[in-house]
Write a protein that holds these residues in place. Structure first.
Motif, PDB file in Angstrom:
ATOM      1  N   ILE A  74       0.556  -1.971  -9.601  1.00  0.00           N
ATOM      2  CA  ILE A  74      -0.718  -1.237  -9.635  1.00  0.00           C
ATOM      3  C   ILE A  74      -1.518  -1.507  -8.370  1.00  0.00           C
ATOM      4  CG2 ILE A  74      -2.938  -1.005 -10.819  1.00  0.00           C
ATOM      5  CD1 ILE A  74      -1.491  -1.634 -13.439  1.00  0.00           C
ATOM      6  N   VAL A  75      -1.598  -2.788  -7.981  1.00  0.00           N
ATOM      7  CA  VAL A  75      -2.352  -3.152  -6.774  1.00  0.00           C
ATOM      8  C   VAL A  75      -1.738  -2.492  -5.543  1.00  0.00           C
ATOM      9  CG1 VAL A  75      -2.995  -5.048  -5.242  1.00  0.00           C
ATOM     10  CG2 VAL A  75      -3.181  -5.330  -7.715  1.00  0.00           C
ATOM     11  N   ALA A  76      -0.405  -2.609  -5.407  1.00  0.00           N
ATOM     12  CA  ALA A  76       0.269  -2.081  -4.219  1.00  0.00           C
ATOM     13  C   ALA A  76       0.130  -0.568  -4.125  1.00  0.00           C
ATOM     14  CB  ALA A  76       1.748  -2.475  -4.243  1.00  0.00           C
ATOM     15  N   PHE A  77       0.424   0.133  -5.221  1.00  0.00           N
ATOM     16  CA  PHE A  77       0.389   1.595  -5.171  1.00  0.00           C
ATOM     17  C   PHE A  77      -1.033   2.122  -5.060  1.00  0.00           C
ATOM     18  CE2 PHE A  77       4.665   1.672  -7.550  1.00  0.00           C
ATOM     19  CZ  PHE A  77       5.351   1.653  -6.357  1.00  0.00           C
ATOM     20  N   PHE A  78      -1.992   1.421  -5.693  1.00  0.00           N
ATOM     21  CA  PHE A  78      -3.377   1.854  -5.555  1.00  0.00           C
ATOM     22  C   PHE A  78      -3.854   1.696  -4.121  1.00  0.00           C
ATOM     23  CE2 PHE A  78      -7.970   0.799  -5.731  1.00  0.00           C
ATOM     24  CZ  PHE A  78      -8.416   2.062  -6.069  1.00  0.00           C
ATOM     25  N   THR A  79      -3.448   0.605  -3.483  1.00  0.00           N
ATOM     26  CA  THR A  79      -3.818   0.390  -2.085  1.00  0.00           C
ATOM     27  C   THR A  79      -3.263   1.501  -1.199  1.00  0.00           C
ATOM     28  OG1 THR A  79      -3.862  -1.994  -2.424  1.00  0.00           O
ATOM     29  CG2 THR A  79      -3.727  -1.224  -0.153  1.00  0.00           C
ATOM     30  N   PHE A  80      -2.009   1.887  -1.458  1.00  0.00           N
ATOM     31  CA  PHE A  80      -1.424   2.972  -0.674  1.00  0.00           C
ATOM     32  C   PHE A  80      -2.101   4.304  -0.971  1.00  0.00           C
ATOM     33  CE2 PHE A  80       1.880  -0.090   0.203  1.00  0.00           C
ATOM     34  CZ  PHE A  80       2.304   0.267   1.470  1.00  0.00           C
ATOM     35  N   THR A  81      -2.582   4.482  -2.202  1.00  0.00           N
ATOM     36  CA  THR A  81      -3.340   5.698  -2.524  1.00  0.00           C
ATOM     37  C   THR A  81      -4.626   5.765  -1.714  1.00  0.00           C
ATOM     38  OG1 THR A  81      -2.464   5.769  -4.778  1.00  0.00           O
ATOM     39  CG2 THR A  81      -4.503   6.961  -4.381  1.00  0.00           C
ATOM     40  N   LEU A  82      -5.334   4.621  -1.596  1.00  0.00           N
ATOM     41  CA  LEU A  82      -6.557   4.589  -0.793  1.00  0.00           C
ATOM     42  C   LEU A  82      -6.274   4.941   0.663  1.00  0.00           C
ATOM     43  CD1 LEU A  82      -8.529   1.427  -2.013  1.00  0.00           C
ATOM     44  CD2 LEU A  82      -9.014   3.825  -2.482  1.00  0.00           C
ATOM     45  N   VAL A  83      -5.207   4.374   1.203  1.00  0.00           N
ATOM     46  CA  VAL A  83      -4.861   4.639   2.597  1.00  0.00           C
ATOM     47  C   VAL A  83      -4.507   6.117   2.776  1.00  0.00           C
ATOM     48  CG1 VAL A  83      -3.235   4.122   4.452  1.00  0.00           C
ATOM     49  CG2 VAL A  83      -4.103   2.272   3.014  1.00  0.00           C
ATOM     50  N   ALA A  84      -3.715   6.656   1.845  1.00  0.00           N
ATOM     51  CA  ALA A  84      -3.321   8.072   1.933  1.00  0.00           C
ATOM     52  C   ALA A  84      -4.546   8.977   1.871  1.00  0.00           C
ATOM     53  CB  ALA A  84      -2.353   8.408   0.799  1.00  0.00           C
ATOM     54  N   ASN A  85      -5.487   8.667   0.970  1.00  0.00           N
ATOM     55  CA  ASN A  85      -6.705   9.473   0.875  1.00  0.00           C
ATOM     56  C   ASN A  85      -7.558   9.362   2.122  1.00  0.00           C
ATOM     57  OD1 ASN A  85      -7.530  10.893  -1.852  1.00  0.00           O
ATOM     58  ND2 ASN A  85      -6.257   9.139  -2.404  1.00  0.00           N
ATOM     59  N   PHE A  86      -7.576   8.183   2.726  1.00  0.00           N
ATOM     60  CA  PHE A  86      -8.348   7.991   3.958  1.00  0.00           C
ATOM     61  C   PHE A  86      -7.788   8.882   5.072  1.00  0.00           C
ATOM     62  CE2 PHE A  86      -9.174   5.899   8.013  1.00  0.00           C
ATOM     63  CZ  PHE A  86     -10.542   5.654   7.938  1.00  0.00           C
ATOM     64  N   ILE A  87      -6.473   8.889   5.220  1.00  0.00           N
ATOM     65  CA  ILE A  87      -5.836   9.675   6.277  1.00  0.00           C
ATOM     66  C   ILE A  87      -5.963  11.169   6.005  1.00  0.00           C
ATOM     67  CG2 ILE A  87      -3.637  10.186   7.414  1.00  0.00           C
ATOM     68  CD1 ILE A  87      -2.816   7.281   6.826  1.00  0.00           C
ATOM     69  N   ALA A  88      -5.788  11.548   4.728  1.00  0.00           N
ATOM     70  CA  ALA A  88      -5.735  12.977   4.382  1.00  0.00           C
ATOM     71  C   ALA A  88      -7.090  13.549   3.994  1.00  0.00           C
ATOM     72  CB  ALA A  88      -4.746  13.178   3.228  1.00  0.00           C
ATOM     73  N   ALA A  89      -8.175  12.787   4.125  1.00  0.00           N
ATOM     74  CA  ALA A  89      -9.490  13.219   3.639  1.00  0.00           C
ATOM     75  C   ALA A  89      -9.897  14.624   4.112  1.00  0.00           C
ATOM     76  CB  ALA A  89     -10.556  12.197   4.029  1.00  0.00           C
ATOM     77  N   PRO A  90      -9.777  14.945   5.412  1.00  0.00           N
ATOM     78  CA  PRO A  90     -10.174  16.306   5.829  1.00  0.00           C
ATOM     79  C   PRO A  90      -9.329  17.403   5.175  1.00  0.00           C
ATOM     80  CG  PRO A  90     -10.013  14.815   7.714  1.00  0.00           C
ATOM     81  CD  PRO A  90      -9.400  14.104   6.557  1.00  0.00           C
ATOM     82  N   PHE A  91      -8.042  17.124   4.963  1.00  0.00           N
ATOM     83  CA  PHE A  91      -7.151  18.110   4.341  1.00  0.00           C
ATOM     84  C   PHE A  91      -7.429  18.218   2.843  1.00  0.00           C
ATOM     85  CE2 PHE A  91      -4.936  16.022   7.887  1.00  0.00           C
ATOM     86  CZ  PHE A  91      -4.819  17.100   8.746  1.00  0.00           C
ATOM     87  N   ASN A  92      -7.807  17.107   2.215  1.00  0.00           N
ATOM     88  CA  ASN A  92      -8.179  17.143   0.802  1.00  0.00           C
ATOM     89  C   ASN A  92      -9.415  18.006   0.593  1.00  0.00           C
ATOM     90  OD1 ASN A  92      -6.109  15.358   0.298  1.00  0.00           O
ATOM     91  ND2 ASN A  92      -7.427  13.563   0.137  1.00  0.00           N
ATOM     92  N   ALA A  93     -10.383  17.875   1.497  1.00  0.00           N
ATOM     93  CA  ALA A  93     -11.607  18.677   1.402  1.00  0.00           C
ATOM     94  C   ALA A  93     -11.287  20.165   1.512  1.00  0.00           C
ATOM     95  CB  ALA A  93     -12.588  18.254   2.490  1.00  0.00           C
ATOM     96  N   LEU A  94     -10.362  20.500   2.411  1.00  0.00           N
ATOM     97  CA  LEU A  94      -9.979  21.904   2.579  1.00  0.00           C
ATOM     98  C   LEU A  94      -9.260  22.419   1.337  1.00  0.00           C
ATOM     99  CD1 LEU A  94      -9.814  24.366   4.446  1.00  0.00           C
ATOM    100  CD2 LEU A  94      -7.674  23.432   5.372  1.00  0.00           C
ATOM    101  N   LEU A  95      -8.357  21.617   0.782  1.00  0.00           N
ATOM    102  CA  LEU A  95      -7.651  22.001  -0.443  1.00  0.00           C
ATOM    103  C   LEU A  95      -8.648  22.226  -1.577  1.00  0.00           C
ATOM    104  CD1 LEU A  95      -5.207  22.338  -2.310  1.00  0.00           C
ATOM    105  CD2 LEU A  95      -5.012  19.844  -2.407  1.00  0.00           C
TER     106      LEU A  95
END
Length: 244
Positions: A74-95
């Motif tokens: 849970i800790v490892a995958f959640f951490t990677f989720t945070l990193v992925a959201n940080f990188i993809a934030a502008p694309f998430n907003a567009l989606l």
């Protein structure tokens, strides 16, 4: 079950005509990071567990190791989720913007901010969320290092992860309406059961192989639907009460 239902609906929303192409970049970013995270977690999990478990508890390995292993995942995958959201934030907003336009027939309020300024603001908002996460995650991580108490750590982390998942994904549609991070937290606290159900479903999804690759676009689509159906109404109600 509303929170779980939104996640299930997110699977269908991400493949809708006119939406599919906006999921590709978040999907690619998430897949790469989760592939790396899965390899690292599985490769080093045994070493981590050996350090977390004191010798005098080895006779309970059959019970304790699975609990700690799930907690570490849970800790490892959640951490990677945070990193992925940080990188993809502008694309998430567009989606989120494109999906909300399709669901409601109207686009979020137009933001005339230059693109480069918008990207900087988005990344700054993500940085604030990471700081918010770090200040609360550190005490929970310390629990993993304390014998006996570390048995409670996975359950506490799951609850914390569910809350952060809701915050993480709601930011895409709410941010398109210039709703700041503090107000987003208040909105989610106003619907705690739905928020926890949504976050718990997303946390569980990150633990399932293959499904975790889809977590980012599914989460953004699900949160956008939740915003359209509940977030806007809650925000309007709060504004009316404030005026009164």
């Amino acid at each position: 079950m509303n929170g779980f239902a939104y996640v299930l609906k997110g699977f269908g929303l991400m493949w809708r005509p006119g939406i599919r192409r906006f999921t590709l970049i978040p999907l690619a970013i998430n897949s790469l990071l989760f592939a790396a995270g899965t390899w690292a977690a599985l490769h080093y999990a045994h070493q981590w567990l050996d350090h977390l478990l004191p010798g005098w508890l080895t006779f309970l390995n059959w019970l304790i190791l699975p609990i700690l292993f799930i907690g570490l995942m849970i800790v490892a995958f959640f951490t990677f989720t945070l990193v992925a959201n940080f990188i993809a934030a502008p694309f998430n907003a567009l989606l989120a913007q494109k999906l909300e336009t399709q669901l409601t027939g109207r686009a979020p309020p137009e933001d005339t901010t230059p693109l480069w300024v918008m990207v900087v603001k988005t990344l700054a908002a993500e940085t604030r969320k990471l700081l918010y996460f770090a200040l609360r995650a550190i005490p929970l991580l310390i629990l993993f290092l304390i014998p006996v108490l570390n048995l409670a750590a996975p359950f506490l982390w799951f609850a914390f992860s569910a809350w952060m998942m809701s915050l993480q994904y709601l930011d895409a549609p709410a941010g398109n309406h210039q709703v700041e991070f503090g107000e987003q937290r208040r909105l989610l606290r106003a619907m705690p059961v739905t928020s926890f159900g949504f976050g718990a479903a997303m946390t569980g999804m990150t633990l399932v192989p293959v499904l975790n690759f889809l977590a980012l676009p599914v989460g953004v689509c699900a949160a956008t639907l939740m915003w359209v159906e509940q977030g806007n109404a809650a925000l309007t109600t709060r504004a009316i009460k404030t005026e009164q």
